[in-house]
Motif scaffolding. Structure first.
Motif, PDB file in Angstrom:
ATOM      1  N   MET A 154       0.859  -1.174   0.000  1.00  0.00           N
ATOM      2  CA  MET A 154       0.000   0.000   0.000  1.00  0.00           C
ATOM      3  C   MET A 154       0.900   1.230   0.000  1.00  0.00           C
ATOM      4  O   MET A 154       1.838   1.301   0.782  1.00  0.00           O
ATOM      5  CB  MET A 154      -0.894  -0.028   1.234  1.00  0.00           C
ATOM      6  CG  MET A 154      -1.629   1.234   1.522  1.00  0.00           C
ATOM      7  SD  MET A 154      -3.353   1.417   1.054  1.00  0.00           S
ATOM      8  CE  MET A 154      -3.956  -0.133   0.587  1.00  0.00           C
TER       9      MET A 154
ATOM     10  N   LEU B  64      -3.741   5.134  -0.239  1.00  0.00           N
ATOM     11  CA  LEU B  64      -4.399   5.303   1.059  1.00  0.00           C
ATOM     12  C   LEU B  64      -5.131   6.642   1.129  1.00  0.00           C
ATOM     13  O   LEU B  64      -6.242   6.716   1.650  1.00  0.00           O
ATOM     14  CB  LEU B  64      -3.368   5.180   2.178  1.00  0.00           C
ATOM     15  CG  LEU B  64      -3.903   4.893   3.557  1.00  0.00           C
ATOM     16  CD1 LEU B  64      -4.802   3.667   3.582  1.00  0.00           C
ATOM     17  CD2 LEU B  64      -2.758   4.709   4.531  1.00  0.00           C
TER      18      LEU B  64
ATOM     19  N   HIS C 225      -8.371   6.251  -0.666  1.00  0.00           N
ATOM     20  CA  HIS C 225      -9.313   5.500   0.168  1.00  0.00           C
ATOM     21  C   HIS C 225      -9.934   6.415   1.223  1.00  0.00           C
ATOM     22  O   HIS C 225     -11.147   6.401   1.435  1.00  0.00           O
ATOM     23  CB  HIS C 225      -8.615   4.304   0.832  1.00  0.00           C
ATOM     24  CG  HIS C 225      -9.515   3.545   1.742  1.00  0.00           C
ATOM     25  ND1 HIS C 225     -10.471   2.663   1.272  1.00  0.00           N
ATOM     26  CD2 HIS C 225      -9.640   3.561   3.096  1.00  0.00           C
ATOM     27  CE1 HIS C 225     -11.138   2.166   2.298  1.00  0.00           C
ATOM     28  NE2 HIS C 225     -10.646   2.692   3.409  1.00  0.00           N
TER      29      HIS C 225
ATOM     30  N   LEU D  48       3.645   1.671   6.270  1.00  0.00           N
ATOM     31  CA  LEU D  48       3.175   1.267   4.949  1.00  0.00           C
ATOM     32  C   LEU D  48       4.265   0.416   4.308  1.00  0.00           C
ATOM     33  O   LEU D  48       5.447   0.718   4.419  1.00  0.00           O
ATOM     34  CB  LEU D  48       2.904   2.495   4.074  1.00  0.00           C
ATOM     35  CG  LEU D  48       1.928   3.528   4.628  1.00  0.00           C
ATOM     36  CD1 LEU D  48       1.831   4.719   3.667  1.00  0.00           C
ATOM     37  CD2 LEU D  48       0.563   2.917   4.861  1.00  0.00           C
TER      38      LEU D  48
ATOM     39  N   ASP E  67      -2.078  -4.984   3.685  1.00  0.00           N
ATOM     40  CA  ASP E  67      -2.850  -3.842   3.188  1.00  0.00           C
ATOM     41  C   ASP E  67      -4.286  -3.848   3.702  1.00  0.00           C
ATOM     42  O   ASP E  67      -4.813  -2.793   4.061  1.00  0.00           O
ATOM     43  CB  ASP E  67      -2.859  -3.819   1.661  1.00  0.00           C
ATOM     44  CG  ASP E  67      -1.513  -3.448   1.068  1.00  0.00           C
ATOM     45  OD1 ASP E  67      -0.589  -3.061   1.831  1.00  0.00           O
ATOM     46  OD2 ASP E  67      -1.376  -3.540  -0.162  1.00  0.00           O
TER      47      ASP E  67
ATOM     48  N   ILE F  38      -6.156  -0.805   5.736  1.00  0.00           N
ATOM     49  CA  ILE F  38      -7.442  -0.235   5.325  1.00  0.00           C
ATOM     50  C   ILE F  38      -8.437  -0.313   6.481  1.00  0.00           C
ATOM     51  O   ILE F  38      -9.136   0.662   6.776  1.00  0.00           O
ATOM     52  CB  ILE F  38      -7.991  -0.973   4.078  1.00  0.00           C
ATOM     53  CG1 ILE F  38      -7.115  -0.693   2.858  1.00  0.00           C
ATOM     54  CG2 ILE F  38      -9.454  -0.630   3.813  1.00  0.00           C
ATOM     55  CD1 ILE F  38      -7.146   0.723   2.352  1.00  0.00           C
TER      56      ILE F  38
END
Length: 121
Positions: free
Chosen positions: A1, A6, A9, A86, A92, A96
């Motif tokens: 990721m 990110l 997201h 990360l 990942d 999240i």
């Protein structure tokens, strides 16, 4: 990721918006409006800062599971905030979920009138 994925997201969440109050390379992501807006993700090139638990003890579970990739955030760590690396050992999907949980925790503490439309707690 990576940090860009990110960020996308985070910004897909109802009421989320980027801010850069300290002129860092990467923004923080807030939810809410005006002075009542609250940060739910601190983005960095190598980590994301999230509300990892309602208490320091709950947030410490990340430190035990990922001792090399999770750390207590300076200054606000006592309130359950952690930095999560990360591209390290944390999968990942767990990163999240950590961001999603941080968002839920922060939005859930906003007064109902200031919660974004479309948010389902």
């Amino acid at each position: 990721m990576d940090v860009d994925a990110l960020l996308q997201h985070c910004l897909a969440k109802p009421g989320a918006w980027p801010d850069n109050p300290w002129d860092h390379e990467h923004p923080v992501v807030k939810v809410g409006e005006g002075e009542r807006a609250k940060i739910f993700a601190f983005l960095g090139a190598e980590h994301v800062g999230v509300k990892a638990g309602a208490t320091r003890e709950v947030a410490d579970e990340w430190l035990h599971r990922y001792p090399d990739d999770a750390s207590v955030m300076p200054y606000i760590g006592r309130s359950g905030w952690n930095n999560l690396a990360l591209g390290g050992a944390i999968p990942d999907d767990e990163l999240i979920e950590a961001v999603d949980a941080s968002y839920r925790a922060v939005v859930g503490r906003l007064p109902k009138v200031h919660r974004p439309a479309g948010w389902e707690g």
